[in-house]
Design a protein around this motif. Structure first.
Motif, short mmCIF file in Angstrom:
data_model
loop_
_atom_site.label_atom_id
_atom_site.label_comp_id
_atom_site.label_asym_id
_atom_site.label_seq_id
_atom_site.Cartn_x
_atom_site.Cartn_y
_atom_site.Cartn_z
N SER A 1 0.83 -1.20 0.00
CA SER A 1 0.00 0.00 0.00
C SER A 1 0.87 1.25 0.00
CB SER A 1 -0.93 0.01 1.23
OG SER A 1 -0.17 0.08 2.43
N GLY A 2 0.23 2.37 -0.23
CA GLY A 2 0.93 3.66 -0.24
C GLY A 2 -0.04 4.74 -0.65
N GLU A 3 0.34 5.98 -0.41
CA GLU A 3 -0.52 7.09 -0.77
C GLU A 3 -0.56 7.27 -2.29
OE1 GLU A 3 0.82 10.53 1.27
OE2 GLU A 3 -0.03 9.91 3.20
N SER A 4 -1.60 7.99 -2.75
CA SER A 4 -1.70 8.28 -4.17
C SER A 4 -0.46 9.03 -4.63
CB SER A 4 -2.94 9.13 -4.44
OG SER A 4 -3.01 9.50 -5.79
N GLY A 5 0.18 8.51 -5.68
CA GLY A 5 1.39 9.15 -6.20
C GLY A 5 2.67 8.65 -5.58
N ALA A 6 2.58 7.72 -4.63
CA ALA A 6 3.81 7.20 -4.01
C ALA A 6 4.61 6.34 -4.96
CB ALA A 6 3.46 6.41 -2.75
N GLY A 7 3.97 5.80 -6.01
CA GLY A 7 4.70 5.02 -7.01
C GLY A 7 4.48 3.53 -6.94
N LYS A 8 3.35 3.11 -6.37
CA LYS A 8 3.09 1.66 -6.24
C LYS A 8 3.04 0.99 -7.61
CE LYS A 8 -0.82 2.29 -4.28
NZ LYS A 8 -0.77 3.76 -4.39
N SER A 9 2.19 1.54 -8.49
CA SER A 9 2.04 0.90 -9.81
C SER A 9 3.34 0.97 -10.60
CB SER A 9 0.90 1.56 -10.58
OG SER A 9 -0.34 1.31 -9.96
N SER A 10 4.05 2.11 -10.52
CA SER A 10 5.32 2.24 -11.23
C SER A 10 6.32 1.22 -10.73
CB SER A 10 5.88 3.65 -11.06
OG SER A 10 5.05 4.60 -11.69
N LEU B 1 -3.43 3.48 0.34
CA LEU B 1 -3.32 3.31 1.78
C LEU B 1 -4.66 3.45 2.50
CD1 LEU B 1 -1.27 2.91 4.08
CD2 LEU B 1 -1.01 5.39 4.18
N GLU B 2 -5.52 4.36 2.03
CA GLU B 2 -6.77 4.61 2.75
C GLU B 2 -7.76 3.45 2.65
OE1 GLU B 2 -7.13 7.23 -1.07
OE2 GLU B 2 -5.56 6.42 0.25
N PHE B 3 -7.49 2.48 1.76
CA PHE B 3 -8.39 1.34 1.62
C PHE B 3 -7.92 0.10 2.38
CE2 PHE B 3 -9.57 3.96 -1.97
CZ PHE B 3 -10.95 3.81 -2.02
N VAL B 4 -6.78 0.19 3.03
CA VAL B 4 -6.25 -0.99 3.73
C VAL B 4 -7.19 -1.45 4.84
CG1 VAL B 4 -4.36 -1.79 5.22
CG2 VAL B 4 -3.85 -0.49 3.14
N THR B 5 -7.89 -0.50 5.46
CA THR B 5 -8.80 -0.89 6.55
C THR B 5 -9.91 -1.81 6.06
OG1 THR B 5 -10.10 1.13 6.17
CG2 THR B 5 -8.37 1.22 7.84
N ARG B 6 -10.21 -1.80 4.78
CA ARG B 6 -11.26 -2.68 4.23
C ARG B 6 -10.80 -4.13 4.15
NH1 ARG B 6 -15.06 0.18 1.32
NH2 ARG B 6 -16.17 -1.82 1.29
N LEU B 7 -9.50 -4.37 4.41
CA LEU B 7 -8.95 -5.73 4.33
C LEU B 7 -8.84 -6.39 5.71
CD1 LEU B 7 -6.06 -5.13 1.75
CD2 LEU B 7 -8.44 -5.77 1.30
N ARG B 8 -9.51 -5.83 6.70
CA ARG B 8 -9.37 -6.36 8.07
C ARG B 8 -9.78 -7.81 8.17
NH1 ARG B 8 -11.83 -1.11 11.33
NH2 ARG B 8 -9.91 0.16 11.24
N GLN B 9 -10.85 -8.19 7.47
CA GLN B 9 -11.28 -9.60 7.54
C GLN B 9 -10.21 -10.52 6.97
OE1 GLN B 9 -14.92 -10.51 5.46
NE2 GLN B 9 -14.79 -12.69 5.87
N ILE B 10 -9.60 -10.09 5.84
CA ILE B 10 -8.55 -10.91 5.25
C ILE B 10 -7.36 -11.01 6.21
CG2 ILE B 10 -6.86 -11.01 3.37
CD1 ILE B 10 -8.95 -9.80 1.54
#
Length: 887
Positions: free
Chosen positions: A59-68, A183-192
């Motif tokens: 994860s990372g903030e928008s523009g941090a370069g995850k996809s790159s 990063l802001e969507f990581v909390t949606r993975l709590r069940q996983i």
């Protein structure tokens, strides 16, 4: 054979080449892999986590370069470590209508093409997808689910199923799964995270790039091949400014990252390219950096603080991207970019000036809908279209409601058109694309009766005069404009939506926005990075009064303020420094307020009813067969005198004159294209001229058989009107300089009021006007010099106010009721040989009469021309025996 939209994309990519990637995520191409620098420790750490765990959350903030990082480094490093890597980047179900909505079937459909590409074909036998992948490659398979937030946001039901599918795979197989998301969507993975097998999960947060050596490598890297395009001094200055930004008090480091750095160098490269010319190699020099520093210091952000070089660089990079989108539409640049310099006929069909300017204007309007407070928003494609085209949609849908539901168009029908046009932008589409598909094909695809209404066929006499459709039937509410003036609003709606979808193509191809599925055929659109929000909003805000848009409207502008003299507005392209006149056709600005500097302009068959021209400058401006009802010229400046025009003895009926007007090829082509007119062999109109039959109708491409009733003339000075209708035309507090003249030729209508006048000159030829008034400002002590000349006119109720000086001359006119309050010793009225009835003045006598002419019908015919009519052609063509229309 390439479609024209794919040609445009190819031209854009040729123009957009740059040694630095610019404001976009890097992809898995060889070029981008070579451009990626830094992140060596992050890559090594990530690969080790994958080796030790079956589930890794990146994860990372928008523009941090995850996809790159995934595209250029991580996936390649995993493959070098012996893994087969399948990457899912798009969550669009290729078969959205499939009745099987289970997670395993869904994953099989979206992973199928990638699995075949990586040598792991999936079949339909009993095993699940993760069981097959686990067996196929000796348990060394990594499944990368990139941009996982799109599934979370747009398909929540399927997200819950896929989450259970991931947990099942985690517990039953050795398959390794990577979830990459913001990063802001990581909390949606709590069940996983909670239910995954013990010690099988690892989480890595990608921090912004900060190391000095990484930043220096991005700026000037021999490995990336960029060092030859930037001088060492310029590179050192950029690095120095970067470190200053990092140390600035209160600076949010995360707000400026590699995206800004890459964008700034992209913008500097294109600035250097503009300086170098077409033949030289662009090299970023210290002067380019200094110039951008100075420009940045003059701009402020939302808080009022001066922009850093990198904030400003991102703005300029976005502008350069969109300028390249525009240039890719222009024939010369398209040919040069594609290597077709020697083929002048090489062009992209459909990319005419009107279309491009309209798309550009809509791009400005799309941008504010996709961000708020500097952060990106997400919009469903049709909702975005409705918000962007709100006023036009309302006008056109209401204008298409004629006399029955079967002839009406609603938002649902418009949405179907929008969907059809979107479908024709897809790169896999092999038929007629967005730019080539005709309106008839769109109507057949939509199959809605409202798009095919039946109208009366124009009579032979009307067709011979260039009337291809009766505007009072097709467009009774006057909502159409430009090359489609007077056509059915449903046809205009299709073209407006075509422009909108092309504007979206600009933003997508420039990699500023991205589309993701929202279930079924729905598409969601959002900015790729939050960082684009401020840059795009700044770009759009500075062009909100763009003149190019107002000059190429398809839907009438009603009640708008068109101010092109403001400090922050886009320069008006009408200020013509050459001696050549610009010709603008079929504009419809109703009840607008216009402020501009008009120099050597010809307006042909335009509808300006209710519009106020305030503080404008007119020099060499000609209105040809325009509707001027209730128009006001207030506080304007009219520069220079006009030429002398001799009355036409053949113009003796009450029909207004027709004119032949020379225009540019582009203007003629646009009229031919949008009106779907037949052209002669060779595929182009035979003439470069237009036929202006009368006001209220569209000007048409000239063809043999048309008859021009009178020659008009270009004027280098003054303000002239040839033909057309006026009603309550007011010239208030205007300034006439250097012999400035208001000239009216062959005009008909009522009420011309020149009020609160200073010095002025009015020259009227062969016109019929009911109500001519000239007065000075009540509170002004000055006595204005007034010159009024009328030749071969019919004028009723002529009034000259008090305290004027100068002369008014009536040659061969019919004058009914004339009064002056000015001292005849200062203001001379010469009626010459004119017929006058009810003329009142002390020096003339209380009443002066001359015999009526032998044919009273001739007088009545002249007076009839003063009657108001919304569509002059309805009355004029009613004269012809074979044209049966109501007067």
């Amino acid at each position: 054979m390439k479609t024209t939209l794919s040609l445009w994309r190819g031209f854009f990519q040729s123009l957009d080449k740059c040694p630095w990637p610019g404001p976009r995520p890097l992809n898995d191409s060889e070029t981008d892999r070579g451009s990626f620098v830094g992140r060596k420790q992050d890559s090594s750490d990530f690969v080790n986590r994958v080796k030790k765990h079956r589930l890794v959350i990146l994860s990372g903030e928008s523009g941090a370069g995850k996809s790159s990082l995934l595209n250029t480094r991580l996936v390649e490093d995993l493959r070098k470590s012996g893994y087969r890597v399948l990457v899912c980047r798009k969550w669009s179900d290729p078969h959205p209508d499939s009745p099987d909505k289970e997670a395993d079937s869904f994953m099989r459909r979206i992973l199928g093409p990638e699995a075949i590409l990586q040598g792991c074909p999936l079949d339909a036998k009993g095993e699940t997808v993760f069981e097959q992948l686990d067996q196929l490659a000796y348990k060394k398979v990594v499944l990368v689910l990139d941009q996982f937030e799109h599934l979370i946001r747009h398909q929540p039901a399927m997200f819950r199923k896929v989450s259970s599918w991931i947990l099942d795979a985690n517990k039953r197989t050795e398959l390794k799964i990577v979830l990459s998301l913001r990063l802001e969507f990581v909390t949606r993975l709590r069940q996983i995270e909670r239910d995954a097998a013990p010690y099988s999960i690892s989480t890595k947060v990608l921090e912004p790039l900060r190391a000095d050596e990484d930043i220096q490598e991005i700026i000037s890297s021999d490995k990336a091949g960029t060092s030859q395009y930037i001088e060492k001094e310029a590179a050192n200055r950029i690095f120095e400014l970067w470190r200053e930004s990092a140390r600035a008090p209160g600076m949010r480091w995360n707000s400026i990252g590699p995206l800004h750095l890459q964008a700034t160098q992209y913008a500097l490269y294109f600035a250097a390219k503009g300086d170098a010319g077409s033949d030289a190699t662009p090299i970023i020099q210290i002067r380019h950096v200094r110039a951008m520093e100075e420009a940045a210091a003059e701009r402020v952000d939302a808080s009022g603080a001066a922009l850093t070089l990198f904030d400003y660089g991102l703005r300029k990079a976005v502008e350069a991207k969109l300028e390249n989108c525009k240039r890719a539409c222009e024939s010369r640049d398209r040919r040069e970019a594609a290597g077709f310099e020697d083929q002048p006929s090489m062009h992209i069909e459909g990319c005419d000036t009107s279309f491009v300017q309209g798309a550009l204007a809509l791009a400005y309007r799309i941008v504010p809908q996709l961000s708020s407070g500097g952060y990106k928003l997400e919009r469903e494609a049709w909702d975005l279209a409705r918000m962007t085209l709100g006023a036009e949609l309302t006008q056109l849908i209401d204008g298409a409601k004629l006399d029955g539901k079967s002839r009406s168009i609603d938002h649902e029908a418009a949405a179907l058109v929008h969907e059809q046009l979107l479908h024709r932008t897809e790169k896999k589409f092999s038929g007629e694309d967005l730019l080539t598909v005709g309106r008839a094909e769109i109507k057949r695809s939509v199959d809605h009766p409202g798009f095919n209404p039946q109208f009366s066929e124009p009579t032979l006499a009307a067709k011979e005069e260039g009337i291809d459709v009766l505007p009072w039937e097709a467009d009774p509410q006057d909502v159409t404009a430009g090359p489609m003036l007077g056509m059915f609003p449903g046809d205009v709606l299709i073209e407006e939506l075509r422009r909108l979808v092309f504007a979206q193509c600009w933003l997508e191809e420039a990699m500023l926005i991205q589309a993701s599925p929202a279930g079924g055929s729905r598409r969601m659109l959002e900015l790729i990075h939050d960082g684009f929000a401020d840059a795009l909003e700044s770009w759009a805000r500075r062009r909100r009064s763009d003149a190019g848009a107002a000059l190429h409207l398809l839907t009438a502008a009603k009640g708008r303020t068109l101010d092109w003299l403001g400090r922050d507005t886009e320069p008006l392209p009408l200020r013509n420094e050459s001696r050549e006149h610009e010709v603008f056709v079929n504009l419809r600005w109703k009840d607008c307020q216009v402020t501009a500097d008009f120099v050597r302009i010809v307006f042909v068959n335009c509808d300006f009813r209710g519009t106020g021209f305030r503080g404008c400058r007119f020099e060499g401006v000609v209105f040809v067969n325009c509707l001027m009802d209730n128009v006001t010229f207030e506080g304007c400046t009219i520069v220079g005198g006009t030429s002398t025009v001799i009355p036409n003895p053949d113009l003796k009926d009450d029909r207004l004159p027709a004119f032949r007007v020379c225009a540019k090829r582009a203007t003629v082509d646009e009229l031919t294209h949008y009106r779907e007119l037949q052209v002669e062999q060779g595929g182009r109109p035979p003439e470069l001229d237009l036929f202006s039959r009368t006001s209220g109708l569209s000007a048409m491409p000239w063809r043999n058989g048309f008859v021009a009733k009178h020659d008009w003339c270009l004027e280098d000075h003054g303000l002239s009107m040839f033909g057309g209708r006026l009603s309550s035309l007011m010239v208030r507090a205007c300034h006439f300089v250097d012999g400035g003249t208001l000239a009216l030729r062959f005009i008909a209508g009522s009420s011309l009021d020149v009020v609160e006048a200073s010095d002025c000159a009015i020259d009227i030829v062969q016109s019929a006007i009911r109500g001519l008034t000239v007065t000075k400002a009540v509170d002004s002590p000055a006595t204005p010099k007034v010159s009024v000349s009328l030749n071969d006119c019919v004028v009723a109720n002529c009034w000259f106010g008090a305290n004027l000086q100068g002369r008014s001359e009536f040659q061969n006119c019919q004058v009914y009721q004339l009064c002056t309050l000015s001292d005849p010793r200062l203001f001379d009225i010469d009626l010459c040989d004119s017929l006058r009835v009810g003329v009142t003045n002390d020096f003339i006598g209380t009443l002066a009469r001359l015999p009526m002419p032998p044919e009273p019908d001739e007088v009545l015919k002249k007076l009839k021309a003063m009657d108001f009519r919304t569509y002059p052609a309805r009355l004029e063509f009613g004269i012809a025996a074979d044209v049966r229309v109501d007067s």
